[in-house]
Motif scaffolding. Sequence first.
Motif, PDB file in Angstrom:
ATOM      1  N   GLY A  34       0.776  -1.233   0.000  1.00 41.77           N
ATOM      2  CA  GLY A  34       0.000   0.000   0.000  1.00 41.77           C
ATOM      3  C   GLY A  34       0.805   1.279   0.000  1.00 41.77           C
ATOM      4  O   GLY A  34       0.250   2.367  -0.124  1.00 41.77           O
ATOM      5  N   TRP A  35       2.129   1.163   0.090  1.00 43.37           N
ATOM      6  CA  TRP A  35       2.993   2.347   0.233  1.00 43.37           C
ATOM      7  C   TRP A  35       3.057   3.154  -1.051  1.00 43.37           C
ATOM      8  O   TRP A  35       3.318   2.638  -2.123  1.00 43.37           O
ATOM      9  CB  TRP A  35       4.394   1.919   0.643  1.00 43.37           C
ATOM     10  N   ASP A  36       2.801   4.449  -0.926  1.00 43.56           N
ATOM     11  CA  ASP A  36       2.915   5.383  -2.050  1.00 43.56           C
ATOM     12  C   ASP A  36       3.308   6.738  -1.488  1.00 43.56           C
ATOM     13  O   ASP A  36       2.472   7.494  -1.000  1.00 43.56           O
ATOM     14  CB  ASP A  36       1.596   5.480  -2.816  1.00 43.56           C
ATOM     15  N   TYR A  45      -0.830   8.281   5.213  1.00 45.19           N
ATOM     16  CA  TYR A  45      -0.430   8.838   6.518  1.00 45.19           C
ATOM     17  C   TYR A  45      -0.448   7.734   7.581  1.00 45.19           C
ATOM     18  O   TYR A  45       0.455   7.649   8.426  1.00 45.19           O
ATOM     19  CB  TYR A  45      -1.373   9.971   6.914  1.00 45.19           C
ATOM     20  N   LYS A  46      -1.469   6.888   7.521  1.00 48.30           N
ATOM     21  CA  LYS A  46      -1.566   5.782   8.470  1.00 48.30           C
ATOM     22  C   LYS A  46      -0.437   4.776   8.254  1.00 48.30           C
ATOM     23  O   LYS A  46       0.156   4.264   9.218  1.00 48.30           O
ATOM     24  CB  LYS A  46      -2.921   5.093   8.305  1.00 48.30           C
ATOM     25  N   LEU A  47      -0.103   4.509   6.981  1.00 53.24           N
ATOM     26  CA  LEU A  47       0.983   3.584   6.684  1.00 53.24           C
ATOM     27  C   LEU A  47       2.327   4.113   7.174  1.00 53.24           C
ATOM     28  O   LEU A  47       3.186   3.342   7.611  1.00 53.24           O
ATOM     29  CB  LEU A  47       1.047   3.307   5.182  1.00 53.24           C
ATOM     30  N   GLU A  48       2.516   5.416   7.093  1.00 48.87           N
ATOM     31  CA  GLU A  48       3.759   6.015   7.586  1.00 48.87           C
ATOM     32  C   GLU A  48       3.904   5.802   9.089  1.00 48.87           C
ATOM     33  O   GLU A  48       5.000   5.518   9.583  1.00 48.87           O
ATOM     34  CB  GLU A  48       3.797   7.500   7.237  1.00 48.87           C
ATOM     35  N   LYS A 125      17.844   7.958   7.183  1.00 45.38           N
ATOM     36  CA  LYS A 125      18.667   9.147   6.956  1.00 45.38           C
ATOM     37  C   LYS A 125      18.095  10.038   5.867  1.00 45.38           C
ATOM     38  O   LYS A 125      18.511  11.182   5.726  1.00 45.38           O
ATOM     39  CB  LYS A 125      20.093   8.733   6.584  1.00 45.38           C
ATOM     40  N   HIS A 126      17.155   9.517   5.098  1.00 45.83           N
ATOM     41  CA  HIS A 126      16.589  10.262   3.975  1.00 45.83           C
ATOM     42  C   HIS A 126      15.148  10.663   4.285  1.00 45.83           C
ATOM     43  O   HIS A 126      14.368   9.862   4.800  1.00 45.83           O
ATOM     44  CB  HIS A 126      16.626   9.434   2.692  1.00 45.83           C
ATOM     45  N   GLU A 127      14.810  11.883   3.940  1.00 52.76           N
ATOM     46  CA  GLU A 127      13.469  12.390   4.221  1.00 52.76           C
ATOM     47  C   GLU A 127      12.394  11.618   3.465  1.00 52.76           C
ATOM     48  O   GLU A 127      11.300  11.386   3.975  1.00 52.76           O
ATOM     49  CB  GLU A 127      13.406  13.884   3.862  1.00 52.76           C
ATOM     50  N   ASN A 128      12.707  11.196   2.253  1.00 51.41           N
ATOM     51  CA  ASN A 128      11.707  10.489   1.446  1.00 51.41           C
ATOM     52  C   ASN A 128      11.716   8.973   1.674  1.00 51.41           C
ATOM     53  O   ASN A 128      10.965   8.239   1.038  1.00 51.41           O
ATOM     54  CB  ASN A 128      11.915  10.772  -0.041  1.00 51.41           C
ATOM     55  N   LYS A 133       9.777   0.197   0.994  1.00 49.07           N
ATOM     56  CA  LYS A 133       9.211  -1.006   0.384  1.00 49.07           C
ATOM     57  C   LYS A 133      10.233  -2.141   0.363  1.00 49.07           C
ATOM     58  O   LYS A 133       9.886  -3.309   0.584  1.00 49.07           O
ATOM     59  CB  LYS A 133       8.721  -0.719  -1.039  1.00 49.07           C
ATOM     60  N   GLN A 134      11.478  -1.787   0.116  1.00 52.06           N
ATOM     61  CA  GLN A 134      12.520  -2.809   0.050  1.00 52.06           C
ATOM     62  C   GLN A 134      12.725  -3.481   1.408  1.00 52.06           C
ATOM     63  O   GLN A 134      12.778  -4.716   1.492  1.00 52.06           O
ATOM     64  CB  GLN A 134      13.837  -2.185  -0.417  1.00 52.06           C
ATOM     65  N   LYS A 135      12.819  -2.680   2.471  1.00 51.07           N
ATOM     66  CA  LYS A 135      13.111  -3.273   3.775  1.00 51.07           C
ATOM     67  C   LYS A 135      11.938  -4.097   4.312  1.00 51.07           C
ATOM     68  O   LYS A 135      12.147  -5.149   4.931  1.00 51.07           O
ATOM     69  CB  LYS A 135      13.531  -2.197   4.784  1.00 51.07           C
ATOM     70  N   PHE A 136      10.705  -3.651   4.060  1.00 48.42           N
ATOM     71  CA  PHE A 136       9.563  -4.435   4.523  1.00 48.42           C
ATOM     72  C   PHE A 136       9.325  -5.642   3.616  1.00 48.42           C
ATOM     73  O   PHE A 136       8.821  -6.673   4.073  1.00 48.42           O
ATOM     74  CB  PHE A 136       8.321  -3.558   4.634  1.00 48.42           C
ATOM     75  N   GLY A 137       9.696  -5.531   2.356  1.00 48.13           N
ATOM     76  CA  GLY A 137       9.640  -6.689   1.470  1.00 48.13           C
ATOM     77  C   GLY A 137      10.626  -7.761   1.910  1.00 48.13           C
ATOM     78  O   GLY A 137      10.315  -8.962   1.888  1.00 48.13           O
ATOM     79  N   ILE A 138      11.821  -7.322   2.326  1.00 47.62           N
ATOM     80  CA  ILE A 138      12.828  -8.262   2.831  1.00 47.62           C
ATOM     81  C   ILE A 138      12.328  -8.953   4.093  1.00 47.62           C
ATOM     82  O   ILE A 138      12.501 -10.162   4.276  1.00 47.62           O
ATOM     83  CB  ILE A 138      14.155  -7.530   3.100  1.00 47.62           C
ATOM     84  N   PHE A 139      11.662  -8.177   4.971  1.00 44.29           N
ATOM     85  CA  PHE A 139      11.172  -8.800   6.202  1.00 44.29           C
ATOM     86  C   PHE A 139      10.064  -9.809   5.920  1.00 44.29           C
ATOM     87  O   PHE A 139       9.952 -10.814   6.630  1.00 44.29           O
ATOM     88  CB  PHE A 139      10.659  -7.750   7.196  1.00 44.29           C
TER      89      PHE A 139
END
Length: 319
Positions: A34-36, A45-48, A125-128, A133-139
């Motif tokens: 759902g991340w965009d 906002y809820k996903l963040e 470290k990055h604002e954006n 998606k990559q780190k949660f995909g890995i998990f």
Amino acid sequence: MILTPEVLAIFILNALFAFFGIIAFILSVKIYFGWDLNSVSKKQYKLEKLSYLGATIIKYIFIIKVPLFLFFVFTLDKISNVLTGAMCGAGVVDATDTGTALFVLKIINLYIFAYWIVLHNEDMKHENQPFVKQKFGIFILAFFLFMAELIIEGIMFGSIEIDKMVSCCGTLYSSSSTSAISSIFALDTTFLLSLFYGIFLLIIFFYFIKNRYLFAISNAFFTIISLVTLIVFFGTYIYELPSHHCPFCYLQSDYYFVGYLIYTLLFLGTFYGLVVGFIESSKEDRDKSYKKSVIFNTLYVILLSSFVMIYFIKNGVWL
């Protein structure tokens, strides 16, 4: 079934791990699909907010998992005292069909979780947050390995028979053994040592020319050859006994728990070496990983080589 206080503690912690791991897995699936970041909707906002919760859970699972791995090794040594024939954790691992697979899986999961932590720290470290998606995909993938570890661990401890004779480490780690690991003793020691020091020199060379991919590949090979030479050659100098090759016994007090230092240096050195090749970080952070890898790998090589030199200085002969 064996149920000592140490094993019971592991079972309780595993139950907590499973509970929070499932929560983190559910959150990871929601975030990954759902991340965009370009969206300004309530859902985004809820996903963040959920991403911070999920990341915190995963991070603390790893923080507890590292000392728990050491506690697992300690537990294997502790319960070896009640198994007939076992002299150390090696006998306990070999006491069941799942022991070896569990140990390998635990090590793989340590590398995966450590990689996740570094990726998460880089992402924050990055604002954006480019790696969300990559780190949660890995998990999501790591979760299944993690749950497999917990299940296999329960099966292993549940299938240990106290009254059953098991093999000692002297039998398991010898050229006469019928186990899969016995094949490494047929390898020429000079050839193995040439590979060990040669790959280490390649790591140093790739550090100076800053070839990140060859540096990472060299560290991957160094992990394997280090474990093989540790069993076949360097371990005998730690024990000062040419017939003793066990990779568990020097975790005991008789050898001042030096095994924990040995494995920690190898893990840190090779892990930071792999990070260089697999994480797109800033030049400053990459240089730090380069240096950490070289420092820990160098300390590992110096430590093992010192056992050989000290033995020769004391006795005037090689084993």
